[in-house]
Write an enzyme that holds these catalytic residues in place. Structure first.
Site, PDB file in Angstrom:
ATOM      1  N   VAL A 145       2.054  -5.322   3.913  1.00 49.39           N
ATOM      2  CA  VAL A 145       1.488  -6.367   4.765  1.00 49.39           C
ATOM      3  C   VAL A 145       2.230  -7.673   4.529  1.00 49.39           C
ATOM      4  CG1 VAL A 145      -0.585  -7.654   5.404  1.00 49.39           C
ATOM      5  CG2 VAL A 145      -0.768  -5.237   4.722  1.00 49.39           C
ATOM      6  N   ASP A 204     -12.681   4.977   2.261  1.00 48.01           N
ATOM      7  CA  ASP A 204     -11.839   4.228   1.320  1.00 48.01           C
ATOM      8  C   ASP A 204     -12.409   2.834   1.072  1.00 48.01           C
ATOM      9  OD1 ASP A 204      -9.724   4.102  -0.443  1.00 48.01           O
ATOM     10  OD2 ASP A 204      -8.230   3.553   1.062  1.00 48.01           O
ATOM     11  N   GLY A 263       0.836  -1.191   0.000  1.00 48.19           N
ATOM     12  CA  GLY A 263       0.000   0.000   0.000  1.00 48.19           C
ATOM     13  C   GLY A 263       0.870   1.239   0.000  1.00 48.19           C
ATOM     14  N   MET A 273       1.016   3.518   2.275  1.00 46.05           N
ATOM     15  CA  MET A 273       1.504   3.843   3.603  1.00 46.05           C
ATOM     16  C   MET A 273       2.223   2.673   4.268  1.00 46.05           C
ATOM     17  SD  MET A 273      -0.611   5.708   6.687  1.00 46.05           S
ATOM     18  CE  MET A 273      -1.949   4.508   6.768  1.00 46.05           C
TER      19      MET A 273
END
Length: 289
Positions: free
Chosen positions: A26, A135, A21, A23
């Protein structure tokens, strides 16, 4: 952020990268304390404001409790080498993202109904807690091994008491493919109805396998959201009944007041339309030529 696979962050072993992503990334990981697989979301930006947003997301998600929201097991910071990494630990979802599922094939209306009910339950719950997600998109919905859906990623969520406003198109938060048209107007705040529009885009995507609006650049997509009617889902998939199409069109109304008043109302209308459409098909087949 290359090279964290095989490292240990806090007590968590990071095995393989499963999502990227803007930011955070994962990792599928392992928690030796509880002997379980976990997902570890690791912050990767050198940006103080983004870090505050990441930490806020951890606190926000930990405060929410709904069976269709991704649970937070733990959050913290740890050292790898001479670098401090911040992380959020969640259950590892074997089913991956809804986006990956849709990429394999569009969902049958009955499967879309089940998924929509799961997502709607989570969305209405957070709205009742005074939180706007901002989002909603297929990559922010995760599936477990049984195919149940869980809403995730509260990185840009806001509470209804926040004073943050959307001021220009360039400052719109969220993915442009899913953003409600009114949020491109100067001074408009995201609210529950803008989340419902994003959910309508997601519903369109589930049953057709594609987004209602796509173009080579984001400005063109914005213009489509604001001014163009979505294409007929029935022109894309033969599995979609007229009743189902009407529900999708209402969910994608340009004017917020013309949309459904809750996510559950949208889900109920869609599921009812699926059943009604199936009944019509059966009746037609029994009548014969």
């Amino acid at each position: 952020m290359a090279g964290l696979e095989g490292k240990t962050l806090g007590r968590y072993e990071l095995h393989r990268l499963v999502g990227r992503g803007g930011m955070a990334d994962v990792y599928q990981g392992y928690d030796p304390h509880f002997d379980r697989e976990v997902a570890v979301k690791v912050f990767k930006r050198e940006d103080e404001e983004m870090l505050r947003r990441f930490i806020r997301e951890a606190h926000l998600m930990a405060s929410l409790h709904n069976e269709h929201l991704v649970q937070v097991y733990d959050a913290g910071q740890g050292e790898i080498g001479d670098i401090t990494w911040y992380y959020i630990v969640m259950p590892f979802m074997e089913g991956g993202t809804l986006r990956a599922r849709i990429r394999r094939s569009p969902l049958a209306p009955a499967e879309a109904c089940r998924n929509l009910k799961d997502i709607a339950a989570a969305l209405d719950y957070i709205h009742h807690q005074g939180i706007i997600h901002r989002d909603i998109k297929s990559s922010n919905v995760l599936l477990d091994a049984e195919g149940r859906c869980y809403l995730s990623d509260f990185g840009i969520a806001r509470t209804t008491t926040d004073v943050t406003q959307v001021t220009t198109t360039g400052n719109v938060l969220g993915t442009v493919d899913y953003v409600a048209p009114e949020l491109f107007e100067v001074g408009r705040k995201a609210d529950a109805r803008s989340d419902f529009y994003s959910l309508g885009v997601l519903l369109f995507e589930m049953v057709t396998g594609q987004l209602p609006f796509s173009a080579e650049n984001q400005i063109a997509v914005v213009s489509m959201h604001m001014h163009r009617s979505p294409p007929s889902p029935r022109s894309i998939s033969q599995n979609i009944s007229l009743q189902v199409e009407r529900v999708i069109f209402k969910a994608l109304e340009k004017k917020p007041e013309l949309r459904y008043s809750s996510a559950t109302e949208l889900a109920d209308a869609f599921c009812h339309a699926v059943v009604a459409g199936n009944v019509d098909v059966m009746a037609s087949s029994m009548q014969g030529p």
